[in-house]
Design an enzyme around this catalytic site. Structure first.
Site, mmCIF file in Angstrom:
data_model
loop_
_atom_site.group_PDB
_atom_site.id
_atom_site.type_symbol
_atom_site.label_atom_id
_atom_site.label_comp_id
_atom_site.label_asym_id
_atom_site.label_seq_id
_atom_site.Cartn_x
_atom_site.Cartn_y
_atom_site.Cartn_z
ATOM 1 N N ASN A 44 31.869 88.136 84.166
ATOM 2 C CA ASN A 44 30.888 87.522 83.004
ATOM 3 C C ASN A 44 31.541 86.030 82.673
ATOM 4 O O ASN A 44 31.003 85.527 81.694
ATOM 5 C CB ASN A 44 30.957 88.316 82.068
ATOM 6 C CG ASN A 44 30.099 89.917 82.156
ATOM 7 O OD1 ASN A 44 29.391 89.740 82.994
ATOM 8 N ND2 ASN A 44 30.881 90.788 81.524
ATOM 9 N N HIS A 130 23.088 97.020 73.713
ATOM 10 C CA HIS A 130 24.534 97.339 74.147
ATOM 11 C C HIS A 130 25.201 98.386 73.559
ATOM 12 O O HIS A 130 24.755 98.680 72.164
ATOM 13 C CB HIS A 130 25.197 96.111 73.939
ATOM 14 C CG HIS A 130 26.743 96.017 74.689
ATOM 15 N ND1 HIS A 130 27.719 96.357 73.708
ATOM 16 C CD2 HIS A 130 27.157 95.839 75.879
ATOM 17 C CE1 HIS A 130 28.875 96.251 74.551
ATOM 18 N NE2 HIS A 130 28.358 95.967 75.829
ATOM 19 N N GLU A 177 18.953 92.007 71.592
ATOM 20 C CA GLU A 177 19.961 90.936 72.354
ATOM 21 C C GLU A 177 19.208 89.889 72.833
ATOM 22 O O GLU A 177 17.766 90.259 72.532
ATOM 23 C CB GLU A 177 20.674 91.704 73.653
ATOM 24 C CG GLU A 177 21.628 92.834 73.476
ATOM 25 C CD GLU A 177 22.142 93.460 74.612
ATOM 26 O OE1 GLU A 177 22.200 93.172 75.660
ATOM 27 O OE2 GLU A 177 22.408 94.685 74.263
ATOM 28 N N SER A 181 22.132 92.896 78.671
ATOM 29 C CA SER A 181 23.469 92.416 79.523
ATOM 30 C C SER A 181 23.324 93.170 81.090
ATOM 31 O O SER A 181 24.075 93.004 81.867
ATOM 32 C CB SER A 181 24.643 93.234 78.796
ATOM 33 O OG SER A 181 24.290 94.643 78.712
ATOM 34 N N ASP A 206 22.478 89.650 69.223
ATOM 35 C CA ASP A 206 23.619 89.541 69.980
ATOM 36 C C ASP A 206 23.202 88.626 71.101
ATOM 37 O O ASP A 206 22.402 88.736 72.098
ATOM 38 C CB ASP A 206 23.685 90.981 70.516
ATOM 39 C CG ASP A 206 25.207 91.054 71.326
ATOM 40 O OD1 ASP A 206 25.635 89.874 71.670
ATOM 41 O OD2 ASP A 206 25.614 91.939 71.497
ATOM 42 N N HIS A 209 25.532 87.231 76.318
ATOM 43 C CA HIS A 209 25.079 86.604 77.801
ATOM 44 C C HIS A 209 24.352 85.378 77.721
ATOM 45 O O HIS A 209 24.084 85.009 78.540
ATOM 46 C CB HIS A 209 24.457 87.772 78.743
ATOM 47 C CG HIS A 209 25.288 89.065 78.576
ATOM 48 N ND1 HIS A 209 26.470 88.911 79.767
ATOM 49 C CD2 HIS A 209 25.496 90.139 78.055
ATOM 50 C CE1 HIS A 209 27.102 89.966 79.497
ATOM 51 N NE2 HIS A 209 26.428 90.706 78.543
ATOM 52 N N LYS A 240 32.710 86.185 77.390
ATOM 53 C CA LYS A 240 31.784 85.873 78.387
ATOM 54 C C LYS A 240 32.009 84.538 78.870
ATOM 55 O O LYS A 240 32.803 84.021 79.557
ATOM 56 C CB LYS A 240 30.424 86.507 78.244
ATOM 57 C CG LYS A 240 30.720 88.034 78.207
ATOM 58 C CD LYS A 240 29.720 88.832 77.708
ATOM 59 C CE LYS A 240 30.405 90.400 77.919
ATOM 60 N NZ LYS A 240 29.759 91.367 77.106
#
Ligand SMILES: *Cc1c(COP(=O)(O)O)cnc(C)c1O
Length: 379
Positions: A44, A130, A177, A181, A206, A209, A240
């Site tokens: 990541n 997640h 998110e 992910s 979140d 990523h 990440k």
């Protein structure tokens, strides 16, 4: 009593046993695992900052200035100048009044959710959130409602239900998110912001990523869509694209002060190393700089080389059965590519997959060679 060896044997029998792989050198595209030289398509570290020479020098210098350990939790005597500078830097990046950092993104998620909601309250999550968000919701004791992945209509009906079932002072928290992910797809974030705002609920997003990869200066999907001010808790990780480790949440001052008083993973945990905090602040600066923009351009060229329609640095190849996914993964490994098979419980049963991740540190010719290998043609 159940024997752990029996449990492990059961995992092996269903293709679900996992084992650690040990890299002997640094985290970068060319890695060594035992005698094998592999090209890593599973990290990541999207911008290649984990092994960046400039940041390594800053880390070393910061060790000279502040030492290596923080010695205590943040509320005792572990708060040092670099921790505050880092919190100011991430708050500025996210355009919020304040921020709080944690030892990991996992700790940020569980600490924030459990401090914001309790058993009188309601948490509404996307089905593919997640593990850290799910665990935070469970640990909070709040009533949990889950909506099918990215289904805003179902979110709205949960919000209506929550509105009817909530008592005067109780809170409703929506959690999603921005880039998922294991699927690499984007949330319909604007619609989620609008639905949440019009119901009066709180929203936590979140961006683990998305930061470094998406948005102006790599500031994430909320920045890209201009909806930062509709999100109560902008959460994410430094582990990440930022290349180091640690988690954060950005919010209004009163919320951050409340977290300082109530987030257990913040309060009862030793402050991250001050040298680490100082290096993260420098990495955030780099992410948002012109050189960050060039890294992002390179990253996106690599991403589009594998999949022209990809929306993030994560490209899943869903295979289905565990054994089949493991077989493709080991074929790739024989050809010199590390692409692990992701299985239950990380992804739902029956959706075992290869999760390909790209980095700005990949050489374009290596990415082309990987694509030309044809091993991914069952997409
Ligand atoms: C990785 C990840 C986390 C946890 O962050 P760490 O810093 O690795 O603990 C939280 N949320 C999502 C979506 C993640 O992918």
């Amino acid at each position: 009593m159940r024997d752990p060896q029996q449990d492990l044997d059961d995992l092996s029998a269903s293709g679900l046993r996992r084992e650690l792989r040990i890299l002997s050198g640094p985290q970068r595209p060319d890695i060594e695992i035992g005698p094998e030289q592999l090209l890593n398509f599973s990290s990541n570290d999207y911008l290649g900052l984990a092994n960046d020479d400039g940041l390594k020098a800053i880390y070393q210098e910061a060790i000279g200035k502040y030492g290596i350990g923080s010695g205590a939790s943040r509320l005792v005597s572990g708060t040092m100048a670099p921790h505050i500078e880092l919190e100011e830097a991430i708050a500025a990046m996210k355009k919020t009044a304040a921020a709080l950092t944690f030892s990991s993104g996992f700790a940020a998620a569980t600490g924030t959710i459990t401090a914001v909601v309790g058993k009188e309250d309601i948490v509404i999550l996307d089905k593919l959130c997640h593990a850290s968000l799910i665990d935070g919701a469970k640990m909070s004791g709040a009533t949990i409602r889950v909506f099918p992945h990215n289904n805003v209509e179902k979110l709205k009906s949960h919000l209506q239900w929550a509105d009817k079932n909530q008592s005067g002072q109780s809170r409703v928290l929506v959690v999603t998110e921005s880039v998922f992910s294991m699927d690499g797809d984007l949330a319909p974030l604007k619609e989620i912001c609008e639905a949440t705002r019009s119901s009066g609920a709180l929203l936590m997003v979140d961006e683990a990523h998305a930061v470094g990869v998406i948005g102006p200066q790599g500031r994430g999907l909320a920045a890209e869509l201009g909806v930062e001010d509709m999100i109560d808790f902008q959460m994410g990780t430094f582990s990440k694209a930022v290349g180091l480790s640690g988690g954060y949440v950005c919010a209004e001052r009163a919320w951050i002060d409340w977290l300082i008083n109530r987030a257990r993973s913040f309060i009862y945990s030793t402050a991250p190393s001050p040298a680490l905090a100082e290096t993260i602040a420098a990495a955030l600066e780099k992410v948002q700089s012109d050189s960050g923009d060039s890294l992002r351009e390179k990253l996106w060229r690599n991403i589009h080389c594998v999949d022209p329609s990809a929306t993030s640095a994560i490209i899943p190849v869903v295979i289905g059965e565990n054994e089949a996914a493991l077989a493709v993964s080991s074929q790739l490994r024989e050809k010199g590519y590390l692409v692990p098979a992701i299985r239950f419980p990380t992804v739902p049963r029956g959706t075992a997959r290869l999760r390909i991740t790209l980095s700005a540190a990949h050489r374009e010719e290596d990415v082309k060679k990987f694509v030309a290998s044809g091993l991914l043609s069952n997409r």
